[in-house]
Design an enzyme around this catalytic site. Sequence first.
Site, PDB file in Angstrom:
ATOM      1  N   GLN A 176      49.976  54.715  18.523  1.00 34.46           N
ATOM      2  CA  GLN A 176      48.859  55.392  17.870  1.00 34.46           C
ATOM      3  C   GLN A 176      48.607  56.789  18.415  1.00 34.46           C
ATOM      4  OE1 GLN A 176      45.716  52.521  18.853  1.00 34.46           O
ATOM      5  NE2 GLN A 176      44.610  54.161  19.889  1.00 34.46           N
TER       6      GLN A 176
ATOM      7  N   GLU B  61      48.955  59.732  15.839  1.00 36.46           N
ATOM      8  CA  GLU B  61      47.791  59.936  14.969  1.00 36.46           C
ATOM      9  C   GLU B  61      46.617  60.503  15.751  1.00 36.46           C
ATOM     10  OE1 GLU B  61      46.706  56.569  12.655  1.00 36.46           O
ATOM     11  OE2 GLU B  61      48.670  56.392  11.673  1.00 36.46           O
ATOM     12  N   GLU B  62      46.386  59.961  16.945  1.00 41.59           N
ATOM     13  CA  GLU B  62      45.260  60.416  17.756  1.00 41.59           C
ATOM     14  C   GLU B  62      45.377  61.907  18.074  1.00 41.59           C
ATOM     15  OE1 GLU B  62      43.603  59.615  22.289  1.00 41.59           O
ATOM     16  OE2 GLU B  62      44.594  57.986  21.202  1.00 41.59           O
ATOM     17  N   ARG B  63      46.575  62.351  18.430  1.00 39.07           N
ATOM     18  CA  ARG B  63      46.765  63.753  18.801  1.00 39.07           C
ATOM     19  C   ARG B  63      46.703  64.681  17.606  1.00 39.07           C
ATOM     20  NH1 ARG B  63      51.214  61.759  23.272  1.00 39.07           N
ATOM     21  NH2 ARG B  63      49.652  61.346  24.889  1.00 39.07           N
TER      22      ARG B  63
ATOM     23  N   GLY C 163      43.137  65.090  16.783  1.00 40.73           N
ATOM     24  CA  GLY C 163      42.501  66.016  17.716  1.00 40.73           C
ATOM     25  C   GLY C 163      42.816  67.465  17.402  1.00 40.73           C
TER      26      GLY C 163
END
Length: 431
Positions: A285, A288-290, A293
Amino acid sequence: MRTRSHGAMACSWVRTLLGSRSSCSSAPWRLGPRLYNDKATHQPTRGIIYTEEHCKLRESLRKIIEKKINPFVDKWEEAGLFPAHRIFKILGDAGFLGVNRPKEYGGLGLDFSYNIAVAEELGNIRCGGIPMAIGVQTDMATPALARFGSEELKRQFLQPTIAGDMVACLGVSEVGAGSDVANIKTKAVKDGDDYIINGGKMWITNGCQADWMCLLANTSNGPLHKSKSLICLPMKLPGINVTRKIDKLGMRSSDTAEVFFEDVRVPTKYLIGDEGMGFTYQMLQFQEERLWGVAGTLAPMQNIVQETIKYTRQRKIFDQPVLHNQTVHYRLAELETEIELVRSLLYRSVAQYIQGDDVTKLASMAKLKAGRLVREVADSCLQFWGGMGFTNEVLVSRLYRDMRLVSIGAGADEVMLSIICKYMGTFPENK
C-alpha cells in the site's frame, strides 16, 4: 453503519454530481479576517488523468471544505485538535472516505485517480493536519483491510470507517522503528482464540480519537519480513493506554499519540488476511500512500505562490511593489515551473499505476521531489513576506511548519533515495 442501500445511494450521488456544471476555484488567501477574495487561477489538468468527472468531484468536495472546514481551521489549530468524528461523518455521508472502495461497503467503486483528485482538493484546507488525518483514514489504515480482510472484518470495521462512523488510525511506527518497519518490536502472541498484544506505537495520527487501529505486530519469531501480521484492534479494549498527545512543530490540528499495549486481548479472527503477511501488505500500500501524499502537496504549493504574488504586488518597498523586483518574480516563476514538473510526475505515476504497472520507483521519486520542493516553496515565499511571514496570521507560515513533515513521514527522503538507487542498480548489496 452504512448498508448496501446506502452504498447505492452514494453511487446515485456520484451520478448526480457528474451531471452538474463545475468551476475550479480555490480558497481565499489570508488567515483570520479575509483581506483578499481573489481566486487562484490554477485549474485541474484534464486529459492526463483527470476528466470533467474528476473536476466535478473536486468541486463538490470544495464546497464542503469552504463551508464546513476552513471557517474553523484557525480555532482547531489553536486548540491543537479538530473534531475528527464530526468532520469524518460529513465527508463519509458525501462519499469521500471510500472513493475507490467497493460499493457493497459504502464506497463509490471508482479508480485510484479519483482518490488522487480528492487528495489534491483536500490540499485547499488551510492547514496540513486535517488532510493528513483524512489520508490516514482513507489510504493508510484501510487499504489492506479492503483488499485482504474477511467479510466479517469489512462489515465491522471497513464499512463504518467509510461511512465516517468510525475514526481509524495506523499503528506501524515505534520509538525505535520509523522508516525501518521490519524492526518493530510490538508482539501479538496467540493464546487460544485470542492474540495477547504487548508493546507500543509512536507518532499515531488520529490516535487520541480513533475507534480502531490497523496494527502491525510480530506474530512469530521467524524472518523479519515474514513474522508480522496486521490486526484490527478496537481502541477501547482493556490494556490500551494512550499516554500522551504529542506536541508537534506543525500539523497542530491533527492529534498524534503515543500508545502502549499491556496484555491486550483481541480475537484472532481480527487478523487481516494471512498471518505473517503483514509486512508484505504494508509494503503493497506504500505506492498509493505516497502518491496520495504527493497529490496533497500540490494545492498548498500553488496557494503559497498565488498568495505571495498577491501580497508582493500590494506590498511596496522603496516606492515600488516587492513583486517588481526581478529577484522576486523570477524566483516565483522558477517555483511555479517546479510545481508543474511534480504534477506531471505524479500524473504519469498514477496513470501507469491504474494500468497495473509497478510504479515504486516513480512514486518514490515523486515523494522525494515533492517533499523537498514544498519546503523550498514555503521557505522562498516566506522570505518575500518579510515580517508578516514570521507571524501566525498568514498561510505561508503555517504551511512552512506543516509541510516539513512530507520529507519525514511515509518514508523519509533517505529511504526514497535508497529505493531509487535499488531500482537503478547502484545501491551497495549487503555483504
